[in-house]
Design a protein around this motif. Sequence first.
Motif, PDB file in Angstrom:
ATOM      1  N   ALA B 378       0.816  -1.221   0.000  1.00 30.25           N
ATOM      2  CA  ALA B 378       0.000   0.000   0.000  1.00 30.25           C
ATOM      3  C   ALA B 378       0.844   1.262   0.000  1.00 30.25           C
ATOM      4  CB  ALA B 378      -0.916  -0.015   1.215  1.00 30.25           C
ATOM      5  N   LYS B 379       2.054   1.149   0.528  1.00 34.32           N
ATOM      6  CA  LYS B 379       2.861   2.352   0.741  1.00 34.32           C
ATOM      7  C   LYS B 379       4.331   1.975   0.664  1.00 34.32           C
ATOM      8  CE  LYS B 379       2.791   5.748   4.512  1.00 34.32           C
ATOM      9  NZ  LYS B 379       2.072   6.020   5.770  1.00 34.32           N
ATOM     10  N   VAL B 415       9.843   4.620  16.584  1.00 32.17           N
ATOM     11  CA  VAL B 415       9.962   4.245  15.179  1.00 32.17           C
ATOM     12  C   VAL B 415      11.195   4.895  14.569  1.00 32.17           C
ATOM     13  CG1 VAL B 415       8.854   4.342  12.915  1.00 32.17           C
ATOM     14  CG2 VAL B 415       7.463   4.050  14.960  1.00 32.17           C
ATOM     15  N   GLU B 421      11.109   9.095   4.113  1.00 32.39           N
ATOM     16  CA  GLU B 421      11.604  10.226   4.906  1.00 32.39           C
ATOM     17  C   GLU B 421      12.375   9.669   6.069  1.00 32.39           C
ATOM     18  OE1 GLU B 421       9.846  14.176   5.897  1.00 32.39           O
ATOM     19  OE2 GLU B 421       8.025  13.077   5.462  1.00 32.39           O
ATOM     20  N   LYS B 427       5.942   7.499  20.023  1.00 33.57           N
ATOM     21  CA  LYS B 427       4.527   7.601  20.369  1.00 33.57           C
ATOM     22  C   LYS B 427       4.401   7.583  21.886  1.00 33.57           C
ATOM     23  CE  LYS B 427       0.450   4.744  20.279  1.00 33.57           C
ATOM     24  NZ  LYS B 427       0.078   3.341  20.178  1.00 33.57           N
ATOM     25  N   ASN B 443       2.370  11.538  18.576  1.00 30.06           N
ATOM     26  CA  ASN B 443       3.708  11.231  18.057  1.00 30.06           C
ATOM     27  C   ASN B 443       4.615  12.440  18.201  1.00 30.06           C
ATOM     28  OD1 ASN B 443       3.024   8.692  17.235  1.00 30.06           O
ATOM     29  ND2 ASN B 443       2.670   9.257  15.109  1.00 30.06           N
ATOM     30  N   GLY B 449      15.200  15.438   7.170  1.00 30.92           N
ATOM     31  CA  GLY B 449      15.126  16.404   6.077  1.00 30.92           C
ATOM     32  C   GLY B 449      14.877  17.818   6.555  1.00 30.92           C
ATOM     33  N   THR B 450      14.120  17.956   7.643  1.00 33.19           N
ATOM     34  CA  THR B 450      13.802  19.307   8.087  1.00 33.19           C
ATOM     35  C   THR B 450      14.677  19.742   9.265  1.00 33.19           C
ATOM     36  OG1 THR B 450      12.001  18.341   9.326  1.00 33.19           O
ATOM     37  CG2 THR B 450      11.435  19.395   7.266  1.00 33.19           C
ATOM     38  N   ALA B 451      15.246  18.777   9.978  1.00 31.08           N
ATOM     39  CA  ALA B 451      16.047  19.150  11.144  1.00 31.08           C
ATOM     40  C   ALA B 451      17.422  19.674  10.737  1.00 31.08           C
ATOM     41  CB  ALA B 451      16.209  17.966  12.079  1.00 31.08           C
ATOM     42  N   PHE B 452      17.976  19.077   9.702  1.00 27.38           N
ATOM     43  CA  PHE B 452      19.283  19.520   9.240  1.00 27.38           C
ATOM     44  C   PHE B 452      19.146  20.150   7.864  1.00 27.38           C
ATOM     45  CE2 PHE B 452      20.248  15.805  11.995  1.00 27.38           C
ATOM     46  CZ  PHE B 452      20.941  16.489  12.978  1.00 27.38           C
ATOM     47  N   GLY B 453      19.696  21.329   7.738  1.00 24.92           N
ATOM     48  CA  GLY B 453      19.536  22.053   6.480  1.00 24.92           C
ATOM     49  C   GLY B 453      20.393  21.517   5.354  1.00 24.92           C
ATOM     50  N   LYS B 529      -0.069  -0.323  11.593  1.00 32.83           N
ATOM     51  CA  LYS B 529      -0.744   0.187  10.388  1.00 32.83           C
ATOM     52  C   LYS B 529       0.061   1.373   9.883  1.00 32.83           C
ATOM     53  CE  LYS B 529      -5.438  -1.298  11.187  1.00 32.83           C
ATOM     54  NZ  LYS B 529      -5.505  -2.297  10.146  1.00 32.83           N
ATOM     55  N   LEU B 530       0.524   1.276   8.661  1.00 26.16           N
ATOM     56  CA  LEU B 530       1.434   2.316   8.148  1.00 26.16           C
ATOM     57  C   LEU B 530       0.787   3.122   7.025  1.00 26.16           C
ATOM     58  CD1 LEU B 530       4.635   0.122   8.055  1.00 26.16           C
ATOM     59  CD2 LEU B 530       4.047   1.832   9.737  1.00 26.16           C
TER      60      LEU B 530
END
Lengths: 414, 530
Positions: B378-379, B415, B421, B427, B443, B449-453, B529-530
């Motif tokens: 599914a993903k 997780v 990502e 959780k 969570n 990706g967003t924490a380190f530029g 469930k992901l």
Amino acid sequence: MANIPDVKDLESSRTMSFLTGNKSAVDVAKIEKELASLWKSARDGEETGDLPISDHVVRACVLNFCILIRDGRSGDQQRVEAMNDLLTGLSLRHPARVILGLVNEADDDSGETYKDLEEKVDAWVSARCHLLPGAKDKQVCCEQITVETTYKHGVGESLASVINPLIVPDLPAFLYLSGFHLDAALIKPFLGYFQRVVFELADNLEDDLDLAIAQTTSCVPAIFALSGEHYVHDLSWSLIKPYRMALAQTFDDDDVAIDPAMLQEITDIELVTSDIAQGALYLAWLADRLNLSPLSTMIDKAKSAYEITMAGDRQIKARIVYSAVEQGKGIKSVRLRFAPDQDQGQNQDAGLLVEAESRVIKSCYKGTTEYLELPMDDPRESAIDQILTSKKTDPFYLRALGIMAAFNKKEKKQ
Amino acid sequence: MLEEKAPSDKSQDEASNPLISGLDLEKQVKPLAFTIFGAHGDLNKRKLLPAIYALYLQGLLPRGFVLLGTSRTVMDDEGFRKLMCESLQKFAPDLPFEQDAWDRFATCLFYQPADSGSHEGFASIKTRLEELGQKYNTGGRNVFYLSTPPSLYWPIIEGLSKVGLVEKRKVNEEAWPRVVIEKPFGHDLSSSLELDDHIHDVMREHQVYRIDHYLGKETVQNVMVFRFANSIFEPIWNRNYIEQIQITNAETIGVEGRGAYYEEAGALRDMVQNHLMQLLALVLMEPPIAMDAETTRDEKIKVLRALKPIDLNRIDSVAVRGQYDQGFVAGVEVPAYRAEKSVKPDSNTITFAALKLEVDNWRWAGVPIYLRSGKRMAKSITEVSIHFKPTPNNLFGDIPGLSQAPSNPEGNVLVMQIQPEEGISLKFATKEPGPTTSVRWLNMDFRYGTAFGTRTPTAYERLILDCLQGDPSLYARSDFVEASWRYLQPVIEHWEKNNPTKFPNYKAGSWGPKESDDMLAQRGHYWRKL
């Protein structure tokens, strides 16, 4: 030579547009990636000052809220707009990943058929940002993903294959069926992913009293089946909560005129409603609380009334009167009459009248009036608000539902 | 104040060039030739060349660097450079492309057409490497990267050996030449051992670099940092606090034109035997006493050796296989595996595998470890989830419905997401604002990706650089590969002997066959469930 905008400017303007709630088209197979990129760009813009946004943008999500809506073509555009309004308020109190699944249907009125509709799935993302109350420099933002598809064979599987993977793991996932029947094949592919299903019984019933009561026959088993593995939340049930509270408090307050013992003296219930589902649920709830079971039913088409004789340790006549109105659908009034020696004779206006007025429910009995203030918000928004914080299926709802199903099972008198 | 001591022993480089001190050039790569077999193939175009170019842009390649591409396809150096330039722009959009920089880089690209089935082919490669070695002063330092079908691994190494390009070095000698081998390393236990025997006839283990690109991913490397640089997690990283562990590798894609390869491999060989077993070892290993390559790899192999052998009579209850049927993925109807190109219409190749493992040691005894890998799921996601035990008493248990919620289990879940990502989330329960004590699970997310530029280097960048520097820490050692095959061999044999009766048994766009859920249900668990 025309000026070619800088790539960075284009990115900034797309991000700004996203943050201000405009929908940004994305590739269906890359929704998460596009979202991540927009949030990253928002954060970078915030740091460099490229974006004129608040200093503190918090991306928040405490639950998944997916709404499936039949879209526009058959006059349901209003439903989409109403849902957008509703989400504006809800997203502030419940920062959520909102997934709006729009299902285009053929417009029968214009002779359009399913074959005329282009088979495709499109997606957009947008953010809903609010300044936090009391903190003018802080914004909380949540994201909305809109997925639009065409109602075709297999649409459920196709749409679910896009929507289900978008659920944020570990957080509660609500599936709100707006305008869809519960037993529709469309919703089955979603059920494995959503623990909570929100619907409105009224969407499953016709605006015809007799037909609507008959439809409960198929509807109630579907809800019971669903409640086996999911938490079910019926908006029709949530919307009558103020009426249930008004009546309960009338018999419960210390300073009220009615002794709870009078509940045993009720002889007659008359309920006027412009929403059959709400009316039937209310009556069923009352019957359950008073230990009454339906004995026989009769339709009075001339008066748009449905009469139900109910019995427990006594017999009670109940009557649902359908009053069609365009706006403000719901229960209009409930009147309870009591045994003559306890009440004021056979006067038509005698007994207890619970009636809705603007933002208040009045309970009138023997010249005394009590008021129950209604929430300031839109009733539907308040109802969904409560559903989003509820933890399970309301057992009283299931009991009421069981009795409501029996409204139609009994032998009819014409 | 303590004075910093000057290093007592100057390195050889320092002795000859005192200017080098203090410039962090200790691990500078020496001039070398990097030869890619299968240079015309997809892996080189998509991964290897972009990674090498990224290293070049970061100044991590030596001046005397030669990249020699080789394959059967006939073309000259210029043709190869043009092809690589096009590939780079197509497959590495995150790398800044500037013609001037590329032109400078391209001067070190060369191509030698050669048939790896003939002695002449290897002889021509040798001649070319000698010429280039003289010109670029590579000093005979060679890395051979085998980006070819597995069936060519031994013929290529043997061919290189016969012309003298590959030879055995002593353990204490610098490991030149080095040979990088892509997975799969063998088809099963015996073929893996056979290949190892052949290779060890002509090279020593420290010259062999078995690449598993998962190990080059930042989040995978971060598993060790997360575990061993934070004191708060290690004390609870054991059977006393952990209820179960799940490792999921799911892909939405099918075989994507690799039907012929996949028919031979299948999910167990393609993903589980290598990537997932490596992840498993990283999550379960004991803290190494040092971060050098051998110490870390020693700890990893101990995990595999502690795996409880699979009970031959109960294989079906701990191993589930599946093959996808037609279904919907991301809104598109996709065909069944058996309808894919180059796949037999009655194929029994598995596209999904799930296993339940147990590690029989003091730390992990009794904790089930669930692995699953599948195509057309599914993903697309790869993650490790650590499910902690619920609190010993249910103080908030009177909150109706909370504990029974079927997909919202009690207990913290940590997780570690590997892809798409990269990040970590925890959780945890919190009180909902309001007049009542109502618990809500939330969570707490950290996203790389967003924490380190900065741009995250690709796995191949890191791994190729490590190989050039002679650091095999993130490569699979022979004993690990063997232990992994040895553990899975009973499952492979059982599945080969017993044809599946219900294939295809899961819909494309789902999370695999029902039996996979049933396997966890035996212990009251279920897949996240992901």
